[in-house]
Enzyme design. Sequence first.
Site, PDB file in Angstrom:
ATOM      1  N   TYR A  71       0.931  -1.260   0.121  1.00 57.60           N
ATOM      2  CA  TYR A  71       0.293   0.064  -0.055  1.00 57.60           C
ATOM      3  C   TYR A  71       0.832   1.123   0.010  1.00 57.60           C
ATOM      4  CZ  TYR A  71      -4.563  -2.138  -0.014  1.00 57.60           C
ATOM      5  OH  TYR A  71      -5.520  -3.188  -0.482  1.00 57.60           O
ATOM      6  N   ASP A 109      -7.813   6.496  -4.857  1.00 62.44           N
ATOM      7  CA  ASP A 109      -6.819   7.203  -5.385  1.00 62.44           C
ATOM      8  C   ASP A 109      -6.561   8.453  -4.825  1.00 62.44           C
ATOM      9  OD1 ASP A 109      -8.234   8.930  -7.147  1.00 62.44           O
ATOM     10  OD2 ASP A 109      -7.909   7.129  -8.691  1.00 62.44           O
ATOM     11  N   HIS A 126     -15.362   2.620  -1.686  1.00 63.67           N
ATOM     12  CA  HIS A 126     -14.435   1.801  -1.686  1.00 63.67           C
ATOM     13  C   HIS A 126     -13.032   2.129  -0.556  1.00 63.67           C
ATOM     14  CE1 HIS A 126     -15.646  -0.417  -5.561  1.00 63.67           C
ATOM     15  NE2 HIS A 126     -16.449  -0.710  -4.538  1.00 63.67           N
ATOM     16  N   CYS A 134      -7.626   2.701  12.661  1.00 62.97           N
ATOM     17  CA  CYS A 134      -7.031   1.696  13.777  1.00 62.97           C
ATOM     18  C   CYS A 134      -7.389   0.377  13.565  1.00 62.97           C
ATOM     19  CB  CYS A 134      -7.437   2.360  15.101  1.00 62.97           C
ATOM     20  SG  CYS A 134      -6.636   1.426  16.375  1.00 62.97           S
ATOM     21  N   CYS A 139     -11.241   0.698  19.360  1.00 62.18           N
ATOM     22  CA  CYS A 139     -10.739   2.324  19.016  1.00 62.18           C
ATOM     23  C   CYS A 139     -11.471   2.630  17.623  1.00 62.18           C
ATOM     24  CB  CYS A 139      -9.223   2.399  19.010  1.00 62.18           C
ATOM     25  SG  CYS A 139      -8.666   4.006  18.520  1.00 62.18           S
ATOM     26  N   ASN A 268     -17.128   7.220 -21.135  1.00 61.71           N
ATOM     27  CA  ASN A 268     -16.195   5.905 -21.234  1.00 61.71           C
ATOM     28  C   ASN A 268     -15.465   5.751 -22.403  1.00 61.71           C
ATOM     29  OD1 ASN A 268     -14.823   4.246 -19.837  1.00 61.71           O
ATOM     30  ND2 ASN A 268     -16.685   2.705 -19.335  1.00 61.71           N
ATOM     31  N   ASP A 270     -15.364   2.550 -23.355  1.00 63.70           N
ATOM     32  CA  ASP A 270     -16.131   1.198 -23.947  1.00 63.70           C
ATOM     33  C   ASP A 270     -17.625   1.538 -23.439  1.00 63.70           C
ATOM     34  OD1 ASP A 270     -16.832  -1.347 -24.569  1.00 63.70           O
ATOM     35  OD2 ASP A 270     -15.993  -2.383 -22.746  1.00 63.70           O
ATOM     36  N   ALA A 290     -12.752  10.068 -20.901  1.00 62.54           N
ATOM     37  CA  ALA A 290     -13.538  11.085 -20.044  1.00 62.54           C
ATOM     38  C   ALA A 290     -12.668  12.192 -19.790  1.00 62.54           C
ATOM     39  CB  ALA A 290     -14.023  10.179 -18.929  1.00 62.54           C
TER      40      ALA A 290
END
Length: 307
Positions: A71, A109, A126, A134, A139, A268, A270, A290
């Site tokens: 990450y 992002d 998401h 935490c 907590c 888009n 597609d 886009a």
Amino acid sequence: MSTRLNKSMMEFQDHLRHSKRIVALVGAGLSASSGLPTFRGSQGLWKNFNMIDLATPDAFYIDPGLVWQFYSYRRHAALKAHPNSGHLALARLSQVPSVEFVTITQNVDGLSIRAGTPRHKLHEIHGSLFDLRCTSFGCNYVDHDNFVDPLTPALGGTEEEFDRSGRKRSMHGDEDTDGASVSPEFTPVKQLDDSELPRCPACGDLLRPGVVWFGESLSLQLLNRIDGFIEQGPIDLMLVVGTSGTVYPANGYVDRVRYKGGKVAIFNTDIEDSVVDGQQEGVWGFRGDAAETLPQALDPLISQVCP
């Protein structure tokens, strides 16, 4: 611009001018123009680890150091990217005083926030790479929009996937003497102690990335806020940007808006020909990047707002 596309754009912009409540549903296709590949579109590997295998609670429980390095790499890549014209157009739309507007993003992002979209008008279903939570059950500490890179000294040097020293592997595992290269070397994965990872300032336990991992449920509180906006009054227009809009809960939002008489515009690369050709009533389709088509389409409203 073709005659059909020009007509569709004029029809869309006429409806846009009269729209009072607008929802944008955003997916990974928008951030692709900022140089970020889709999560599933980058061959699904990071340093020969399956990305999907690392994005789980079990992976974090077994090896939090490995998962945090993954990450840290994703955070670093997102910070090197910049919001594109599509992100900026949506941010400006959120500032139009005559329009009630929210963005529902499937992206983690942080580019929508960095483009200037107010947090109260942005729903990151998401989660975000730049939120920290935490792990302690007792907590509820959350740190929003933490753009520090790296988060801890031990995570420094793990941000790049490949070794940037220039050394290459040969077919036999040794450095090629003639300069021919087969593949770049991965930067080594460190063995990190839990004490070297981000810790909660409230209780001292481990922090984790504030994203929704595979096997986890979406935030019910967040979904309720989205439902509240949609049910508060008719949605005149839904913008579906850089996503197919066919996966839960995205597909449900599109269907609900159409069921209540709202119109949909898809931006888009597609898109079905029938949508682009205007054969689906109440749906416009603008095929292409886009980041280019969205600012043009939204111009009648966002031109009212200073960049």
